[in-house]
Design a protein around this motif. Structure first.
Motif, PDB file in Angstrom:
ATOM      1  N   THR A 148       0.820  -1.214   0.000  1.00  0.00           N
ATOM      2  CA  THR A 148       0.000   0.000   0.000  1.00  0.00           C
ATOM      3  C   THR A 148       0.852   1.261   0.000  1.00  0.00           C
ATOM      4  OG1 THR A 148      -0.172  -0.200   2.402  1.00  0.00           O
ATOM      5  CG2 THR A 148      -1.989  -1.091   1.092  1.00  0.00           C
ATOM      6  N   ASN A 149       2.071   1.167   0.504  1.00  0.00           N
ATOM      7  CA  ASN A 149       2.984   2.313   0.531  1.00  0.00           C
ATOM      8  C   ASN A 149       4.183   2.044  -0.370  1.00  0.00           C
ATOM      9  OD1 ASN A 149       1.519   3.729   2.657  1.00  0.00           O
ATOM     10  ND2 ASN A 149       2.266   2.088   3.990  1.00  0.00           N
ATOM     11  N   ASP A 150       4.834   3.101  -0.829  1.00  0.00           N
ATOM     12  CA  ASP A 150       5.997   2.944  -1.706  1.00  0.00           C
ATOM     13  C   ASP A 150       7.124   2.152  -1.055  1.00  0.00           C
ATOM     14  OD1 ASP A 150       4.775   4.309  -3.727  1.00  0.00           O
ATOM     15  OD2 ASP A 150       5.718   6.233  -3.266  1.00  0.00           O
ATOM     16  N   TRP A 151       7.246   2.223   0.258  1.00  0.00           N
ATOM     17  CA  TRP A 151       8.353   1.573   0.937  1.00  0.00           C
ATOM     18  C   TRP A 151       8.051   0.122   1.326  1.00  0.00           C
ATOM     19  CZ3 TRP A 151       5.709   5.800   2.914  1.00  0.00           C
ATOM     20  CH2 TRP A 151       4.821   5.530   3.938  1.00  0.00           C
ATOM     21  N   ASP A 152       6.829  -0.321   1.108  1.00  0.00           N
ATOM     22  CA  ASP A 152       6.488  -1.709   1.395  1.00  0.00           C
ATOM     23  C   ASP A 152       7.150  -2.618   0.366  1.00  0.00           C
ATOM     24  OD1 ASP A 152       4.902  -1.064   3.549  1.00  0.00           O
ATOM     25  OD2 ASP A 152       3.051  -1.015   2.390  1.00  0.00           O
ATOM     26  N   PRO A 153       7.643  -3.779   0.806  1.00  0.00           N
ATOM     27  CA  PRO A 153       8.273  -4.690  -0.166  1.00  0.00           C
ATOM     28  C   PRO A 153       7.248  -5.250  -1.153  1.00  0.00           C
ATOM     29  CG  PRO A 153       8.084  -5.746   1.982  1.00  0.00           C
ATOM     30  CD  PRO A 153       7.635  -4.315   2.149  1.00  0.00           C
ATOM     31  N   LYS A 154       7.725  -5.551  -2.340  1.00  0.00           N
ATOM     32  CA  LYS A 154       6.843  -6.137  -3.361  1.00  0.00           C
ATOM     33  C   LYS A 154       6.651  -7.616  -3.065  1.00  0.00           C
ATOM     34  CE  LYS A 154       8.017  -2.853  -6.907  1.00  0.00           C
ATOM     35  NZ  LYS A 154       7.038  -2.380  -7.804  1.00  0.00           N
ATOM     36  N   THR A 155       5.442  -8.091  -3.359  1.00  0.00           N
ATOM     37  CA  THR A 155       5.126  -9.498  -3.145  1.00  0.00           C
ATOM     38  C   THR A 155       4.678 -10.120  -4.464  1.00  0.00           C
ATOM     39  OG1 THR A 155       2.861  -8.918  -2.526  1.00  0.00           O
ATOM     40  CG2 THR A 155       4.451  -9.145  -0.729  1.00  0.00           C
ATOM     41  N   ASP A 156       4.654 -11.437  -4.495  1.00  0.00           N
ATOM     42  CA  ASP A 156       4.235 -12.151  -5.706  1.00  0.00           C
ATOM     43  C   ASP A 156       2.762 -11.930  -5.995  1.00  0.00           C
ATOM     44  OD1 ASP A 156       6.773 -13.104  -5.834  1.00  0.00           O
ATOM     45  OD2 ASP A 156       6.275 -15.192  -5.389  1.00  0.00           O
ATOM     46  N   GLY A 157       2.460 -11.649  -7.259  1.00  0.00           N
ATOM     47  CA  GLY A 157       1.082 -11.550  -7.713  1.00  0.00           C
ATOM     48  C   GLY A 157       0.604 -12.930  -8.162  1.00  0.00           C
ATOM     49  N   THR A 158      -0.475 -12.947  -8.893  1.00  0.00           N
ATOM     50  CA  THR A 158      -1.037 -14.202  -9.388  1.00  0.00           C
ATOM     51  C   THR A 158      -0.208 -14.730 -10.556  1.00  0.00           C
ATOM     52  OG1 THR A 158      -3.218 -13.386  -8.782  1.00  0.00           O
ATOM     53  CG2 THR A 158      -3.136 -15.285 -10.260  1.00  0.00           C
ATOM     54  N   PRO A 159       0.324 -15.956 -10.452  1.00  0.00           N
ATOM     55  CA  PRO A 159       1.122 -16.521 -11.540  1.00  0.00           C
ATOM     56  C   PRO A 159       0.275 -16.775 -12.790  1.00  0.00           C
ATOM     57  CG  PRO A 159       1.379 -17.812  -9.527  1.00  0.00           C
ATOM     58  CD  PRO A 159       0.268 -16.848  -9.299  1.00  0.00           C
ATOM     59  N   VAL A 160       0.885 -16.558 -13.952  1.00  0.00           N
ATOM     60  CA  VAL A 160       0.239 -16.794 -15.237  1.00  0.00           C
ATOM     61  C   VAL A 160       1.086 -17.812 -15.996  1.00  0.00           C
ATOM     62  CG1 VAL A 160      -0.545 -15.733 -17.382  1.00  0.00           C
ATOM     63  CG2 VAL A 160      -0.555 -14.395 -15.270  1.00  0.00           C
ATOM     64  N   THR A 161       0.467 -18.892 -16.453  1.00  0.00           N
ATOM     65  CA  THR A 161       1.194 -19.927 -17.196  1.00  0.00           C
ATOM     66  C   THR A 161       1.539 -19.416 -18.594  1.00  0.00           C
ATOM     67  OG1 THR A 161       0.018 -21.645 -15.997  1.00  0.00           O
ATOM     68  CG2 THR A 161       1.096 -22.301 -18.033  1.00  0.00           C
ATOM     69  N   LEU A 162       2.775 -19.658 -19.006  1.00  0.00           N
ATOM     70  CA  LEU A 162       3.248 -19.225 -20.320  1.00  0.00           C
ATOM     71  C   LEU A 162       3.266 -20.398 -21.289  1.00  0.00           C
ATOM     72  CD1 LEU A 162       6.400 -17.118 -19.384  1.00  0.00           C
ATOM     73  CD2 LEU A 162       4.081 -16.305 -19.768  1.00  0.00           C
ATOM     74  N   ALA A 163       2.887 -20.137 -22.523  1.00  0.00           N
ATOM     75  CA  ALA A 163       3.079 -21.084 -23.617  1.00  0.00           C
ATOM     76  C   ALA A 163       4.225 -20.513 -24.433  1.00  0.00           C
ATOM     77  CB  ALA A 163       1.815 -21.199 -24.463  1.00  0.00           C
ATOM     78  N   GLY A 164       5.331 -21.222 -24.465  1.00  0.00           N
ATOM     79  CA  GLY A 164       6.461 -20.682 -25.197  1.00  0.00           C
ATOM     80  C   GLY A 164       7.671 -21.583 -25.163  1.00  0.00           C
ATOM     81  N   THR A 165       8.777 -21.025 -25.618  1.00  0.00           N
ATOM     82  CA  THR A 165      10.032 -21.763 -25.685  1.00  0.00           C
ATOM     83  C   THR A 165      11.120 -20.979 -24.968  1.00  0.00           C
ATOM     84  OG1 THR A 165      10.635 -20.715 -27.782  1.00  0.00           O
ATOM     85  CG2 THR A 165       9.436 -22.805 -27.910  1.00  0.00           C
ATOM     86  N   ALA A 166      12.092 -21.700 -24.431  1.00  0.00           N
ATOM     87  CA  ALA A 166      13.243 -21.083 -23.764  1.00  0.00           C
ATOM     88  C   ALA A 166      14.506 -21.566 -24.450  1.00  0.00           C
ATOM     89  CB  ALA A 166      13.254 -21.458 -22.287  1.00  0.00           C
ATOM     90  N   ARG A 167      15.464 -20.682 -24.548  1.00  0.00           N
ATOM     91  CA  ARG A 167      16.736 -21.024 -25.189  1.00  0.00           C
ATOM     92  C   ARG A 167      17.806 -20.084 -24.674  1.00  0.00           C
ATOM     93  NH1 ARG A 167      16.696 -19.101 -31.345  1.00  0.00           N
ATOM     94  NH2 ARG A 167      18.903 -19.329 -31.015  1.00  0.00           N
ATOM     95  N   GLY A 168      19.036 -20.358 -25.048  1.00  0.00           N
ATOM     96  CA  GLY A 168      20.105 -19.427 -24.744  1.00  0.00           C
ATOM     97  C   GLY A 168      19.920 -18.155 -25.549  1.00  0.00           C
ATOM     98  N   VAL A 169      20.509 -17.090 -25.091  1.00  0.00           N
ATOM     99  CA  VAL A 169      20.356 -15.793 -25.748  1.00  0.00           C
ATOM    100  C   VAL A 169      21.108 -15.792 -27.080  1.00  0.00           C
ATOM    101  CG1 VAL A 169      20.842 -13.326 -25.556  1.00  0.00           C
ATOM    102  CG2 VAL A 169      20.101 -14.602 -23.554  1.00  0.00           C
ATOM    103  N   GLN A 170      20.445 -15.311 -28.129  1.00  0.00           N
ATOM    104  CA  GLN A 170      21.094 -15.183 -29.432  1.00  0.00           C
ATOM    105  C   GLN A 170      22.165 -14.090 -29.348  1.00  0.00           C
ATOM    106  OE1 GLN A 170      17.268 -14.557 -31.478  1.00  0.00           O
ATOM    107  NE2 GLN A 170      18.027 -16.043 -32.975  1.00  0.00           N
ATOM    108  N   THR A 171      23.206 -14.240 -30.105  1.00  0.00           N
ATOM    109  CA  THR A 171      24.335 -13.315 -30.086  1.00  0.00           C
ATOM    110  C   THR A 171      23.918 -11.874 -30.343  1.00  0.00           C
ATOM    111  OG1 THR A 171      25.736 -15.100 -30.905  1.00  0.00           O
ATOM    112  CG2 THR A 171      26.623 -12.884 -31.045  1.00  0.00           C
ATOM    113  N   LYS A 172      22.947 -11.654 -31.215  1.00  0.00           N
ATOM    114  CA  LYS A 172      22.554 -10.281 -31.554  1.00  0.00           C
ATOM    115  C   LYS A 172      21.926  -9.530 -30.374  1.00  0.00           C
ATOM    116  CE  LYS A 172      18.113 -11.566 -33.630  1.00  0.00           C
ATOM    117  NZ  LYS A 172      17.341 -11.551 -34.866  1.00  0.00           N
ATOM    118  N   TYR A 173      21.517 -10.242 -29.319  1.00  0.00           N
ATOM    119  CA  TYR A 173      20.904  -9.581 -28.161  1.00  0.00           C
ATOM    120  C   TYR A 173      21.883  -9.372 -27.007  1.00  0.00           C
ATOM    121  CZ  TYR A 173      16.518 -10.574 -30.522  1.00  0.00           C
ATOM    122  OH  TYR A 173      15.511 -10.627 -31.437  1.00  0.00           O
TER     123      TYR A 173
END
Length: 115
Positions: free
Chosen positions: A33-58
């Motif tokens: 409720t205040n700016d100095w309060d620590p952030k907490t986890d919100g509601t998780p959202v499931t992702l549909a996707g792929t994970a890989r190592g970072v491409q060189t261009k990034y």
């Protein structure tokens, strides 16, 4: 043109769901409720996707070879670098978010997370 990008969003979502890798979730961090309060986890959202190592261009001073690049279908919330992604139960901090394409209707998200 808006119909074209809506169609592309559906196609990208379908393809990313088909090639989905492991269990990935995006967890937004919500402030107290205040700016100095620590952030907490919100509601998780499931992702549909792929994970890989970072491409060189990034690679930059912020994004290194040990980090991961996630391409995810649109999932109902706008991801930020204040969020966290879990990949098979391991929490990883989001360091950069890109929407695909850069302007207009979002077709997919590219998230870079600490490896």
């Amino acid at each position: 043109m808006p119909d074209f990008y809506a169609d592309m969003q559906a196609v990208a979502s379908e393809m990313l769901a088909e090639f989905n890798q492991g269990v990935m979730t995006y967890i937004p961090l919500v402030g107290g409720t205040n700016d100095w309060d620590p952030k907490t986890d919100g509601t998780p959202v499931t992702l549909a996707g792929t994970a890989r190592g970072v491409q060189t261009k990034y690679l930059t001073d912020l994004i290194t070879q040990t980090d991961l690049q996630i391409t995810a279908a649109v999932f109902g919330t706008v991801p930020t670098n204040a969020g966290v992604v879990t990949i098979d139960g391991v929490r990883r901090q989001v360091i950069m978010v890109e929407q695909i394409p850069a302007a207009g209707t979002v077709v997919a998200w590219r998230l870079f997370v600490k490896g």
